[in-house]
Design an enzyme around this catalytic site. Structure first.
Site, PDB file in Angstrom:
ATOM      1  N   GLU A  94      11.083  17.405  55.174  1.00 30.87           N
ATOM      2  CA  GLU A  94      11.115  15.961  54.855  1.00 30.87           C
ATOM      3  C   GLU A  94      10.844  15.068  56.059  1.00 30.87           C
ATOM      4  O   GLU A  94      10.268  13.985  55.919  1.00 30.87           O
ATOM      5  CB  GLU A  94      12.471  15.572  54.256  1.00 30.87           C
ATOM      6  CG  GLU A  94      12.655  15.972  52.792  1.00 30.87           C
ATOM      7  CD  GLU A  94      13.181  17.387  52.617  1.00 30.87           C
ATOM      8  OE1 GLU A  94      13.099  18.187  53.572  1.00 30.87           O
ATOM      9  OE2 GLU A  94      13.684  17.696  51.522  1.00 30.87           O
ATOM     10  N   GLU A 149      16.514  22.485  48.297  1.00 35.15           N
ATOM     11  CA  GLU A 149      17.819  21.833  48.106  1.00 35.15           C
ATOM     12  C   GLU A 149      18.424  22.201  46.746  1.00 35.15           C
ATOM     13  O   GLU A 149      19.628  22.438  46.638  1.00 35.15           O
ATOM     14  CB  GLU A 149      17.666  20.314  48.235  1.00 35.15           C
ATOM     15  CG  GLU A 149      17.309  19.911  49.665  1.00 35.15           C
ATOM     16  CD  GLU A 149      17.066  18.427  49.793  1.00 35.15           C
ATOM     17  OE1 GLU A 149      15.995  17.972  49.351  1.00 35.15           O
ATOM     18  OE2 GLU A 149      17.943  17.724  50.311  1.00 35.15           O
TER      19      GLU A 149
HETATM   20  C1  LIG Z   1      19.049   7.269  46.066  1.00 32.29           C
HETATM   21  C2  LIG Z   1      18.228   8.172  46.827  1.00 32.29           C
HETATM   22  C3  LIG Z   1      17.263   8.727  45.882  1.00 32.29           C
HETATM   23  C4  LIG Z   1      16.533   9.809  46.544  1.00 32.29           C
HETATM   24  C5  LIG Z   1      15.565  10.400  45.582  1.00 32.29           C
HETATM   25  C6  LIG Z   1      14.520  11.228  46.248  1.00 32.29           C
HETATM   26  C7  LIG Z   1      15.100  12.282  47.119  1.00 32.29           C
HETATM   27  C8  LIG Z   1      14.042  13.285  47.512  1.00 32.29           C
HETATM   28  C9  LIG Z   1      14.710  14.356  48.262  1.00 32.29           C
HETATM   29  C10 LIG Z   1      13.851  15.450  48.806  1.00 32.29           C
HETATM   30  O1  LIG Z   1      14.622  16.000  49.852  1.00 32.29           O
HETATM   31  C11 LIG Z   1      12.533  14.953  49.334  1.00 32.29           C
HETATM   32  C12 LIG Z   1      11.451  15.942  49.220  1.00 32.29           C
HETATM   33  O2  LIG Z   1      11.527  16.981  48.649  1.00 32.29           O
HETATM   34  S1  LIG Z   1      10.010  15.436  49.959  1.00 32.29           S
HETATM   35  C13 LIG Z   1       8.904  16.759  49.665  1.00 32.29           C
HETATM   36  C14 LIG Z   1       9.155  17.910  50.549  1.00 32.29           C
HETATM   37  N1  LIG Z   1       8.103  18.894  50.391  1.00 32.29           N
HETATM   38  C15 LIG Z   1       7.061  18.936  51.184  1.00 32.29           C
HETATM   39  O3  LIG Z   1       6.945  18.208  52.134  1.00 32.29           O
HETATM   40  C16 LIG Z   1       6.010  19.949  50.836  1.00 32.29           C
HETATM   41  C17 LIG Z   1       4.665  19.305  50.838  1.00 32.29           C
HETATM   42  N2  LIG Z   1       3.611  20.221  50.419  1.00 32.29           N
HETATM   43  C18 LIG Z   1       3.132  21.174  51.222  1.00 32.29           C
HETATM   44  O4  LIG Z   1       3.531  21.387  52.341  1.00 32.29           O
HETATM   45  C19 LIG Z   1       2.020  21.990  50.671  1.00 32.29           C
HETATM   46  O5  LIG Z   1       1.366  21.249  49.678  1.00 32.29           O
HETATM   47  C20 LIG Z   1       2.504  23.333  50.063  1.00 32.29           C
HETATM   48  C21 LIG Z   1       3.602  23.103  49.058  1.00 32.29           C
HETATM   49  C22 LIG Z   1       2.982  24.262  51.184  1.00 32.29           C
HETATM   50  C23 LIG Z   1       1.315  24.000  49.317  1.00 32.29           C
HETATM   51  O6  LIG Z   1       0.230  24.111  50.202  1.00 32.29           O
HETATM   52  P1  LIG Z   1      -1.216  24.517  49.660  1.00 32.29           P
HETATM   53  O7  LIG Z   1      -2.093  24.607  50.872  1.00 32.29           O
HETATM   54  O8  LIG Z   1      -1.124  25.667  48.764  1.00 32.29           O
HETATM   55  O9  LIG Z   1      -1.700  23.310  48.740  1.00 32.29           O
HETATM   56  P2  LIG Z   1      -1.975  21.800  49.108  1.00 32.29           P
HETATM   57  O10 LIG Z   1      -3.441  21.566  49.119  1.00 32.29           O
HETATM   58  O11 LIG Z   1      -1.198  21.354  50.275  1.00 32.29           O
HETATM   59  O12 LIG Z   1      -1.340  21.076  47.840  1.00 32.29           O
HETATM   60  C24 LIG Z   1      -1.892  21.286  46.548  1.00 32.29           C
HETATM   61  C25 LIG Z   1      -1.720  20.009  45.781  1.00 32.29           C
HETATM   62  O13 LIG Z   1      -0.327  19.799  45.559  1.00 32.29           O
HETATM   63  C26 LIG Z   1       0.031  18.499  46.004  1.00 32.29           C
HETATM   64  N3  LIG Z   1       1.404  18.565  46.496  1.00 32.29           N
HETATM   65  C27 LIG Z   1       1.954  19.475  47.304  1.00 32.29           C
HETATM   66  N4  LIG Z   1       3.244  19.234  47.484  1.00 32.29           N
HETATM   67  C28 LIG Z   1       3.525  18.130  46.764  1.00 32.29           C
HETATM   68  C29 LIG Z   1       4.704  17.378  46.537  1.00 32.29           C
HETATM   69  N5  LIG Z   1       5.880  17.732  47.084  1.00 32.29           N
HETATM   70  N6  LIG Z   1       4.612  16.303  45.758  1.00 32.29           N
HETATM   71  C30 LIG Z   1       3.458  15.937  45.174  1.00 32.29           C
HETATM   72  N7  LIG Z   1       2.307  16.616  45.343  1.00 32.29           N
HETATM   73  C31 LIG Z   1       2.348  17.697  46.118  1.00 32.29           C
HETATM   74  C32 LIG Z   1      -0.956  18.189  47.101  1.00 32.29           C
HETATM   75  O14 LIG Z   1      -1.065  16.810  47.288  1.00 32.29           O
HETATM   76  C33 LIG Z   1      -2.223  18.781  46.522  1.00 32.29           C
HETATM   77  O15 LIG Z   1      -2.730  17.889  45.584  1.00 32.29           O
HETATM   78  P3  LIG Z   1      -4.305  17.740  45.353  1.00 32.29           P
HETATM   79  O16 LIG Z   1      -4.427  16.669  44.341  1.00 32.29           O
HETATM   80  O17 LIG Z   1      -4.865  17.350  46.687  1.00 32.29           O
HETATM   81  O18 LIG Z   1      -4.782  19.072  44.909  1.00 32.29           O
END
Ligand SMILES: CCCCCCCCC[C@H](O)CC(=O)SCCNC(=O)CCNC(=O)[C@H](O)C(C)(C)COP(=O)(O)OP(=O)(O)OC[C@H]1O[C@@H](n2cnc3c(N)ncnc32)[C@H](O)[C@@H]1OP(=O)(O)O
Ligand SMILES: NC(=O)c1ccc[n+]([C@@H]2O[C@H](COP(=O)([O-])OP(=O)(O)OC[C@H]3O[C@@H](n4cnc5c(N)ncnc54)[C@H](O)[C@@H]3O)[C@@H](O)[C@H]2O)c1
Length: 721
Positions: A136, A116
């Site tokens: 999301e 985004e």
């Molecule tokens: C008034 C209204 C106000 C609104 C405010 C908020 C608005 C938010 C708007 C936004 O649109 C919302 C979002 O962005 S929600 C997040 C969207 N993103 C995702 O869903 C991606 C999630 N992550 C993944 O799919 C995967 O992690 C990856 C990025 C593809 C990487 O995969 P990989 O296999 O390399 O590693 P993982 O083991 O999955 O992850 C490694 C560690 O990273 C942590 N992690 C990954 N993504 C996030 C994240 N977005 N936030 C926090 N932490 C994240 C994951 O938990 C792993 O942590 P460990 O501690 O287990 O190592």
């Protein structure tokens, strides 16, 4: 050492400010990052020496999106003010409406809030194979930084709704074709090409495009409405019990009808409602719970390294062996498949070929990769080539003596470092390894059928299994794209044990006079893909009959003895495998309820004679759900009490991946905690007073209910692991 996080800005001699996000491992947009971005964009907009801006992420990843931990904090506290106002203040005002051009330099991934931010830039330059998407909805929310508005304007409404509703990401190559990415460049040239692009916009050599203001890709209002109508139908089909899909379509429509800015405002409003929904709570829990399964105390935190597993032998090429072989081959692991004779060996190899062919015909695998996978398979009829395998997975029929003799033989023919795994579903691992001196390298590798498709792998450790062996199997599991969950050794392990009351309760209800097809329909409306009777048909009633006594031996005090399965088999109905069970199975059509089965049900009712006053018990749909799933929760409590899983969240993941319990309900324990342990306890207590021990609340449930505790609250270390 604390990880370094923050946003930096460097202004070059060319007048380009490079703003870089650093928050390993995925550069998630945590609160300090959002604050840092606001500060740096303000600064860059104000400084006279800055002509243009490039936004990028450190360490080869643009950004994995908004910090999902914040959602969890909001769920715990209910405090929406934990979420920053970003979509207008930062994304519209400071970035998109900036008078200085902003270019996103994207590498690795730009997901959710990450994409985004990139879409609010005036152009996007990307390295090959970068993953772009708005996932999301898988978290129960919608894009909240304007993604619902900008993606349709950049790639067209049909493609955008497809990507958002199905949470499908694309690679930058496709993004380039669609117009989401303006240029594809090698990673080494990413920053220089982005700087140049930003200066070209500043100097008028390239257009200064604001995504939210574009209308060229969304077509006429009537075309848009037709696309949204299809999207609503799709949402109804793929997410009948979830609110975020329909809400997202409403928000997209707002922007189409009243303009992008109006859409952005509605998006923020809807986002705030959705983030507090039970669906978001369940899905965010599942996100973290799945990742937590990789953390196994005394295994993954003691400095051990997984050993390479390059060649695996599988004993038994039946249903499970051929599926496991398929999964390994697809991940480039060499497989020796052993069978008892040429006929069975050829059958096993044919099954592997059919599995792989199926993936090709469904477009999930290229012909090339299929050929490569099959070239790694070798069929054998003896143990001669077992001397250099790194792991053996035994998948022969469920027979104690046979398995014991195989493991005794394996100890002789395999090297001392070879891992000896069994895919048994019911036999105690200690019993399997009883006749060996290799108990430390014997482990359960419990795959679920069909093994090449189902993602759960229960890694069963006995009290003797070494940490190294568990770590190695976890690494293999991940390599073959499974989610390994380490569990303790008991009959049924975590999933089958927790869910054995599922079918039993359904049989009891039927014997109480409730229509079996109604039970299936109520349970599928709850969110499980198959009701207990259709699931029984799929597994085969022969298996049901065979495992019944094994469970009865250990869990007999809480079994309901239903004659239904035996009567069904007597009438020649083994389930899907022979085309007839509770349902009729015909090629090319959906399973049909078979009315003829009702006379068998009547016979069973006569034998059990449990209908109150001989009349069918009248129950509501809610009671059906409770009578079927509360006994499952009760067994889950025992699994937690006995420390069969490391943490309650592991059982949630196991239930979601092994039993297809709806992920939006967060898994079996999470769901039970949402319903309330006290309520479940009281319902079970009342049911047990009427119907006996099958419903008797467990000690763990009673304790938690009395103390007002959640089932998932960690306990003083009872874990057997
Ligand atoms: C008034 C209204 C106000 C609104 C405010 C908020 C608005 C938010 C708007 C936004 O649109 C919302 C979002 O962005 S929600 C997040 C969207 N993103 C995702 O869903 C991606 C999630 N992550 C993944 O799919 C995967 O992690 C990856 C990025 C593809 C990487 O995969 P990989 O296999 O390399 O590693 P993982 O083991 O999955 O992850 C490694 C560690 O990273 C942590 N992690 C990954 N993504 C996030 C994240 N977005 N936030 C926090 N932490 C994240 C994951 O938990 C792993 O942590 P460990 O501690 O287990 O190592
Ligand atoms: N079927 C399931 O859904 C499922 C799920 C998880 C685990 N399991 C477990 O997996 C194991 C296998 O189950 P299945 O459903 O694949 O059984 P299956 O009957 O389909 O296959 C077993 C195969 O093992 C072969 N076999 C027997 N003895 C052998 C030997 N000495 N050497 C080599 N091959 C031998 C048989 O010829 C047969 O082809 C069992 O322990 C079962 O409990 C089954």
């Amino acid at each position: 050492m604390a990880k370094k996080i923050g946003v930096t800005m460097e202004v070059g001699n060319d007048g380009v400010a490079v703003i870089t996000i650093t928050n390993p491992p995925v550069n998630s947009l945590a609160s300090p990052i959002i604050a840092g971005l606001k500060e740096k964009f303000q600064d860059a907009n104000q400084r006279n020496d800055v002509k243009a801006i490039v936004l990028t992420g450190n360490n080869g990843r643009f950004s994995g999106g908004f910090d999902i931990n914040v959602f969890q904090q909001v769920h715990k506290t209910g405090d929406l003010s934990l979420m920053p106002e970003v979509s207008v203040e930062l994304v519209c005002n400071l970035m998109e409406d900036s008078r200085k051009p902003v270019v996103a330099a994207v590498e690795g991934l730009a997901l959710g809030g990450g994409l985004e931010l990139a879409m609010a830039c005036h152009a996007r330059v990307a390295a090959p194979k970068a993953q772009l998407g708005l996932p999301e909805l898988t978290l129960g929310v919608i894009p909240g930084f304007g993604g619902t508005q900008r993606l349709p304007r950049l790639v067209g409404l049909a493609k955008a709704t497809d990507m958002i509703l199905l949470s499908k990401s694309i690679l930058s190559e496709e993004g380039h074709k669609l117009g989401l990415v303006d240029a594809l460049v090698p990673p080494g040239d990413l920053l220089s090409a982005s700087r140049k692009w930003a200066l070209d916009i500043a100097d008028g050599r390239k257009p200064f495009l604001r995504s939210l203001h574009r209308t060229d890709k969304i077509g006429s209002l009537s075309e848009a409405r037709a696309i949204l109508k299809n999207s609503r139908q799709l949402a109804k089909k793929i997410a009948p019990n979830m609110p975020q899909h329909h809400a997202c379509i409403e928000v997209i429509e707002e922007g189409i009808v009243h303009g992008g800015y109006s859409g952005v405002l509605k998006e923020a409003e809807v986002f705030k409602q959705l983030v507090l929904s039970d669906t978001a709570k369940g899905l965010v829990h599942v996100f973290f719970a799945q990742r937590a399964t990789s953390k196994v105390p005394n295994v993954t935190d003691v400095g051990l390294k997984p050993r390479p597993i390059k060649k695996v032998a599988i004993i038994g090429g039946g249903l499970m062996g051929s599926g496991i072989a398929t999964a390994l081959l697809l991940s480039n692991i060499r497989v020796l498949l052993k069978e008892i004779n040429t006929e069975y060996l050829m059958k096993g190899i044919k099954s592997v070929e059919a599995n792989i062919k199926g993936l090709v015909s469904r477009g999930k695998l290229t012909q090339d990769k299929a050929g490569k996978a099959l070239s790694l398979l070798k069929g054998v009829l003896d143990y001669t080539e077992f001397k250099d395998v790194d792991m053996v997975i035994e998948a022969v029929i469920e027979n104690i003596q046979l398995k014991q003799s195989i493991f005794k033989e394996l100890e002789k023919v395999c090297s001392p470092h070879c891992i000896l795994a069994s895919n048994t579903s019911t036999i105690d691992l200690d019993v399997i390894g009883e006749k060996t001196n290799s108990k430390d390298r014997i482990v359960g590798a419990h795959f679920f059928s069909p093994a090449h498709l189902m993602t759960l792998l229960e890694i069963v450790r006995s009290k003797n299994t070494s940490a190294q062996v568990i770590l190695d199997l976890m690494a293999v599991g991940k390599a073959i794209k499974k989610v390994p969950v380490v569990v303790g050794n008991c009959i049924g392990f975590a999933v089958n044990r927790t869910f054995f009351p599922y079918a039993q309760a359904a049989h009891m209800l039927t014997n109480l006079g409730v229509d079996l097809f109604r039970i299936d329909s109520v349970i599928t409306s709850f969110g499980l893909p198959l009701g207990p009777f259709q699931l029984g048909d799929l597994a085969g009633h022969g298996i049901g009959l065979a495992v019944g006594p094994i469970y009865a031996k250990v869990y007999g005090d809480r079994m309901f003895n239903s004659p239904l399965t035996e009567l069904l088999l007597k009438s020649g109905r083994n389930g899907k495998i022979n085309g007839r069970g509770f349902y009729i199975y015909e090629k090319g059509s959906k399973p049909k309820p078979d009315p003829q089965v009702l006379s068998i049900v009547e016979e069973s009712r006569k034998l059990t004679n449990i209908m109150p006053g001989g009349k069918p018990r009248s129950v509501s749909d809610k009671e059906i759900v409770e009578m079927i799933l509360f006994p499952v929760v009760n067994e889950a409590c025992r699994v937690l009490d006995e420390g069969v899983v490391i943490r309650a969240a592991d059982l949630d993941i196991a239930s979601v991946l092994g039993m297809s319990f709806p992920s939006y309900r967060g898994g079996i324990v999470f769901w039970a905690d949402m319903v309330g342990p006290k309520y479940i306890y009281e319902r079970l207590k009342r049911l047990s007073e009427t119907y006996g021990g099958f419903f008797k609340p467990s000690r763990y449930l009673e304790e938690r209910a009395m103390k007002g505790m959640l089932l998932s609250e960690s306990q003083s270390s009872r874990s057997r692991m």
